[in-house]
Structure formats: structure tokens, C-alpha cells
Design an enzyme around this catalytic site. Structure first.
Site, PDB file in Angstrom:
ATOM      1  N   HIS A 291      -1.006 -11.229   4.491  1.00  0.00           N
ATOM      2  CA  HIS A 291      -1.736 -10.737   5.441  1.00  0.00           C
ATOM      3  C   HIS A 291      -2.988 -11.136   5.964  1.00  0.00           C
ATOM      4  CE1 HIS A 291       1.205  -6.941   5.467  1.00  0.00           C
ATOM      5  NE2 HIS A 291       1.776  -7.974   5.387  1.00  0.00           N
TER       6      HIS A 291
ATOM      7  N   GLU B   8      -2.899  -8.895  13.508  1.00  0.00           N
ATOM      8  CA  GLU B   8      -2.448  -9.098  12.124  1.00  0.00           C
ATOM      9  C   GLU B   8      -1.452 -10.126  12.023  1.00  0.00           C
ATOM     10  OE1 GLU B   8      -1.374  -6.171   8.695  1.00  0.00           O
ATOM     11  OE2 GLU B   8       0.414  -6.714   9.800  1.00  0.00           O
TER      12      GLU B   8
END
Ligand code: 0O2
Ligand code: 0O2
Length: 202
Positions: free
Chosen positions: A118, A137
Site C-alpha cells: 500500500h 491510496e
């Protein structure tokens, strides 16, 4: 709250990032090189999910845009684990956004069995009210990790986050099997890529 107005810059960001990442993929194709990117997806978090996450984490409405980092989300899916780190390196060298945080849930998987890389970025987007920096993200994962996460996500939805223990255990075993598959595929990576290059030329 005028949610449509709040969401607008986030959908702009998702669209822009998708265009840019697909552009990277195409450049590899033009150069007849193995693309570390298999495909890209993106979404803006539905308002209902934003509100649920805010409530669960006790985030006041005025802090939603700073505290919820995945209102804009794009996903990069790769064939091989090595490709993930190649994408990570390419993203680190870009000048059009700033990386705020990185979480490696591949070397450090979550308790559920979840694996992915991530990256939280700060992306400058032009709006009719001027330049705005929004958080987004980027999730980077292999096809196998994606297969697992998609199925686990569906089960979480079905059981409203309370997956029965026996199903949970099976999911954990499935996560390990997916990781094993990635490891096995890595070992024949060069051979697979060579075959794909020949196929692509034709
Ligand atoms: P969206 O908005 O992400 O739904 P291009 O024509 O170059 O833009 P490409 O790469 O030729 O797109 O399309 P591809 O690879 O055939 O993918 C078709 C769509 O299915 C893509 O979305 C992918 O994001 C999505 N997709 C979902 N699962 C898979 C998968 O397992 N493999 C592949 N290859 N694609 C998947 P769109 O249509 O580009 O836009
Ligand atoms: P969506 O849109 O439904 O996917 P936390 O909630 O504290 O664990 P945090 O700090 O919000 O996580 O961010 P993190 O850890 O980077 O994870 C955010 C997103 O990663 C999630 O979004 C999922 O998309 C994915 N993710 C994380 N853990 C898991 C997991 O165990 N299983 C699956 N399938 N996905 C996971 P959301 O909020 O769930 O939204």
C-alpha cells in the site's frame, strides 16, 4: 453536506491516476518489454462506506478528508511478486505526486492473511476552485493476492465482518496457498516472460 462536490476532486484523481498508470503499461508494450503491470482498476469510496469507516474510527466529519486516506483508490495488479517492487520503484521516482506513507503487507501480512503493498500519496489536482492536494491510496498486488482479497472481501461483506472461525481458517490456508503459487510462479518467471514475448511479437 454536499457529497457530490466533496467527491468530485477524488474521482478526478482516480481517473488521472488510471490514465497515467495505463500509460506506463503501454510504454512497456511499445518497447516490447515485460510490463510489470497486468491491469489497473480504480474506484471512489462510496459515501456510505466513507461514513461507516468514519463512525467506526470516530473520525469527525471535518477530518474525513485528512483521516480517511482511501477515498480515492487505485489498484495495480501484477503477474509476479518482483513486479510489485518494480512498480513501487517507478512510483517512488515520479515527480507528479508525493508519497506520504508505504505499508508492505507482503513481507508483513495482516492477521486475516491479506497481502498487498500500500502507498498513500498526496496528489495535486486542478479544480475549478484552484489547486487542491488530495490523498489517494495505491494498492499493488499480484493476481493471486487479488484473487484472495476479492473473495475475502465478499465474505466479509456477506458476514458483515464476522466471518465464522472455520471459514476464517480456510481463508488463512487459502492465503498461504496463494502465496505459494506466487513463489512457484516466480521460479519459472523468465520462461513465462520469454513465451509471452514470442506470443506478443506474433
Ligand atoms: P476500468 O475503468 O478499470 O474498468 P485499455 O483498452 O488499454 O484501456 P486494456 O488494458 O486493453 O485496457 O484492458 P484489459 O487489460 O483487457 O482489461 C479490461 C478491464 O477489466 C480493465 O478495465 C481491467 O481493469 C479489468 N480487469 C478486471 N480483472 C481483470 C483481470 O483479471 N485481468 C485483466 N487483464 N483485466 C481485468 P478497463 O476497461 O481498462 O477500465
Ligand atoms: P474497501 O473500499 O472496501 O476496500 P485498517 O482498516 O486499519 O486495517 P487502514 O489503516 O485503513 O487499514 O489502511 P490499510 O491497512 O492500508 O487498508 C485499507 C484497505 O486495504 C482496505 O480498504 C482494503 O481495500 C484493503 N485491506 C486491508 N486489509 C484487508 C483484508 O484483510 N482483506 C481485504 N480483502 N482487504 C483488505 P477498506 O476500508 O476495507 O475499503
Amino acid at each position: 453536506m454536499n457529497w457530490e462536490a466533496i467527491i468530485a476532486p477524488y474521482s478526478q484523481v482516480v481517473e488521472e491516476l488510471k490514465v497515467k498508470l495505463k500509460g506506463m503499461r503501454r510504454q512497456f508494450e511499445y518497447e516490447a518489454r515485460h510490463s510489470p503491470i497486468e491491469f489497473i482498476t480504480g474506484r471512489v469510496k462510496p459515501v456510505q462506506s466513507i461514513l461507516e469507516k468514519a463512525e467506526k474510527r470516530q473520525i469527525p466529519l471535518e477530518r474525513i478528508e485528512t483521516d480517511i486516506q482511501d477515498i480515492a483508490g487505485v489498484r495495480v495488479v501484477c503477474q509476479f511478486v518482483d513486479d510489485i517492487y518494480m512498480v513501487v520503484d517507478m512510483l517512488r521516482s515520479r515527480k507528479d505526486f508525493k508519497i506520504i506513507e508505504e505499508k508492505d503487507y507482503i513481507s508483513d501480512k495482516k492477521a486475516s492473511g491479506y497481502r498487498s503493498y500500500h502507498m498513500t500519496i498526496e496528489y495535486p489536482v486542478e479544480t475549478i476552485h484552484g489547486n487542491k492536494k488530495v490523498l489517494a491510496e495505491i494498492q499493488i498486488r499480484t493476481l493471486a493476492m487479488n484473487f484472495w482479497a476479492t473473495n475475502e472481501h465478499s465474505l466479509n461483506y456477506k458476514y458483515k465482518g464476522r466471518i465464522p472461525v472455520e471459514v476464517k481458517q480456510r481463508l488463512q490456508r487459502a492465503a498461504e496457498a496463494a502465496f505459494k503459487l506466487d513463489e512457484e510462479m516466480s521460479k519459472i518467471k523468465t520462461e513465462v516472460q520469454e513465451a509471452q514475448r514470442i506470443f506478443h511479437r506474433k
